[in-house]
Design an enzyme around this catalytic site. Structure first.
Site, PDB file in Angstrom:
ATOM      1  N   LYS A  38      60.790 -25.852 132.260  1.00 23.19           N
ATOM      2  CA  LYS A  38      60.953 -27.191 132.834  1.00 23.19           C
ATOM      3  C   LYS A  38      61.613 -27.045 134.200  1.00 23.19           C
ATOM      4  O   LYS A  38      62.017 -25.954 134.608  1.00 23.19           O
ATOM      5  CB  LYS A  38      61.843 -28.070 131.944  1.00 23.19           C
ATOM      6  CG  LYS A  38      61.417 -28.184 130.490  1.00 23.19           C
ATOM      7  CD  LYS A  38      60.157 -28.978 130.305  1.00 23.19           C
ATOM      8  CE  LYS A  38      59.763 -29.038 128.828  1.00 23.19           C
ATOM      9  NZ  LYS A  38      58.448 -29.675 128.619  1.00 23.19           N
ATOM     10  N   SER A  87      53.024 -30.001 130.170  1.00 22.47           N
ATOM     11  CA  SER A  87      54.256 -30.733 130.480  1.00 22.47           C
ATOM     12  C   SER A  87      54.731 -30.546 131.918  1.00 22.47           C
ATOM     13  O   SER A  87      55.542 -31.323 132.402  1.00 22.47           O
ATOM     14  CB  SER A  87      55.374 -30.318 129.521  1.00 22.47           C
ATOM     15  OG  SER A  87      55.798 -28.991 129.771  1.00 22.47           O
TER      16      SER A  87
END
Length: 369
Positions: free
Chosen positions: A143, A56
């Site tokens: 993230k 990701s």
């Protein structure tokens, strides 16, 4: 055998040998206890090591990267669930066996840090939707922080805007593209060399691929590539999986907002629209009972026309935009879920490489930006 022999006193040499044996055992035990305590303190207050299991954050971070994460950057979070087995995740493997005890829970408290979470920071945090576990026992995610408390975030045709200003992508951020070929096959070794991933084969000639920026021009110049078009979900196309999962907001992964990120002390007026956006934060993250009756909202049994937030919140997204489960799908990250700032890749391994090429030497001790 005589009784006197059975109860004979041990010689001084035997007593000395037993004492030395006990002393060495005690030394080892003391050393092990000290090591566990020291490691727990370092892991809790200074830094921790984490591994990257998914793509990701590619190409900033790769699957197989091992990171050092600074707890001091934002201030160490004190344990909320203090009784747990050190160095283990909240559950053993795929089982439901817990590695912690919920009998004692402490309020959220964070020691002073070197700074605050800033836009662009790569942040490790506990996964907010993991409601089966206490906050500090939830699965760890990593993230990039795009929005801080009070920011207004939006996406227009896959471009992020913060406070109506275009937010520059990370240098190695990736997106997906529709690749049309002339029908001739694509060399798998070429895709591997250029770090291009086939996300989906649409038909015999067309593919959806994730292409790193550094490889785009080289790949596009190949003779069998007819065209490359960025994949963007059009504005107004409703995706029920995208936050806030309400038809009041016809948002998708490439077009959503504007959305205000709650800040501590910010007051919002309560209605169906704002409750669709902020109910989870009010009810779940800030532990309030929310009800609606006869067109009115009640918080903890009292009529409420407004609500003032008790915590700061953040907006987190993966650099690999079309291969990331992030705030676009589950919303805000509360401040009590923040673990630390990713600082350096101390090791990187490629599970698909040959034994001699397993270690990605160029990524060792590489700073994270």
């Amino acid at each position: 055998m005589k009784l006197s022999k059975l109860f004979a006193r041990k010689s001084k040499s035997e007593e000395t040998e037993v004492a030395e044996r006990k002393s060495k055992t005690r030394e080892w035990l003391d050393a092990m206890v000290f090591a566990v305590i020291a490691a727990t303190v370092i892991r809790g207050l200074l830094f921790s090591a984490y591994a990257i299991p998914t793509g990701s954050m590619e190409g900033t971070l790769l699957t197989g990267d091992y990171l050092f994460v600074s707890k001091l950057s934002y201030g160490p979070r004190m344990p909320i669930t203090p009784v747990s087995i050190p160095f283990l995740e909240s559950r053993l493997g795929e089982s439901k066996i817990k590695t912690y005890w919920e009998g004692i829970k402490l309020p959220y408290f964070r020691l002073p840090g070197l700074g605050e979470v800033n836009r662009g920071d790569v942040v490790v945090f506990n996964y907010p939707p993991d409601s089966d576990n206490p906050v500090d026992m939830r699965v760890h995610y990593i993230k990039r922080c795009l929005g801080i408390p009070g920011d207004v975030v939006s996406m227009r045709d896959s471009r992020v805007y913060i406070n109506n200003q275009l937010f520059k992508n990370a240098p190695e951020a990736q997106s997906s593209f529709l690749v049309s070929t002339d029908g001739n096959g694509i060399n798998p070794e070429l895709l591997k060399d250029l770090n291009i991933e086939i996300f989906q084969q649409v038909n015999t000639t067309d593919y959806i691929m994730i292409i790193p920026p550094a490889s785009f021009d080289d790949f596009k110049s190949r003779n069998n590539i007819k065209s490359i078009t960025e994949v963007i979900t059009p504005h107004g196309v409703y995706d029920e999986n995208v936050f806030p999962q309400s038809k009041l907001f016809r948002w998708n992964q490439d077009n959503f907002g504007p959305l205000t990120i709650p800040a501590k002390g910010w007051t919002v007026r309560l209605n169906d629209t704002t409750m669709a956006l902020y109910r989870t934060a009010i009810e779940v993250y800030e532990n309030n009972k929310v009800e609606k009756s006869a067109g009115k909202f009640f918080i903890n049994g009292k009529t409420a026309e407004t609500y003032t937030f008790k915590m700061n919140y953040y907006w987190m997204m993966g650099d690999n935009r079309h291969n990331s489960e992030d705030s676009r799908y589950w919303g805000f990250v509360p401040e009590d879920h923040i673990v630390g700032k990713a600082m350096v890749t101390w090791l990187s391994t490629d599970k698909d490489a040959s034994p001699l090429d397993k270690i990605r030497w160029s990524r060792i001790l590489r700073g994270i930006n």
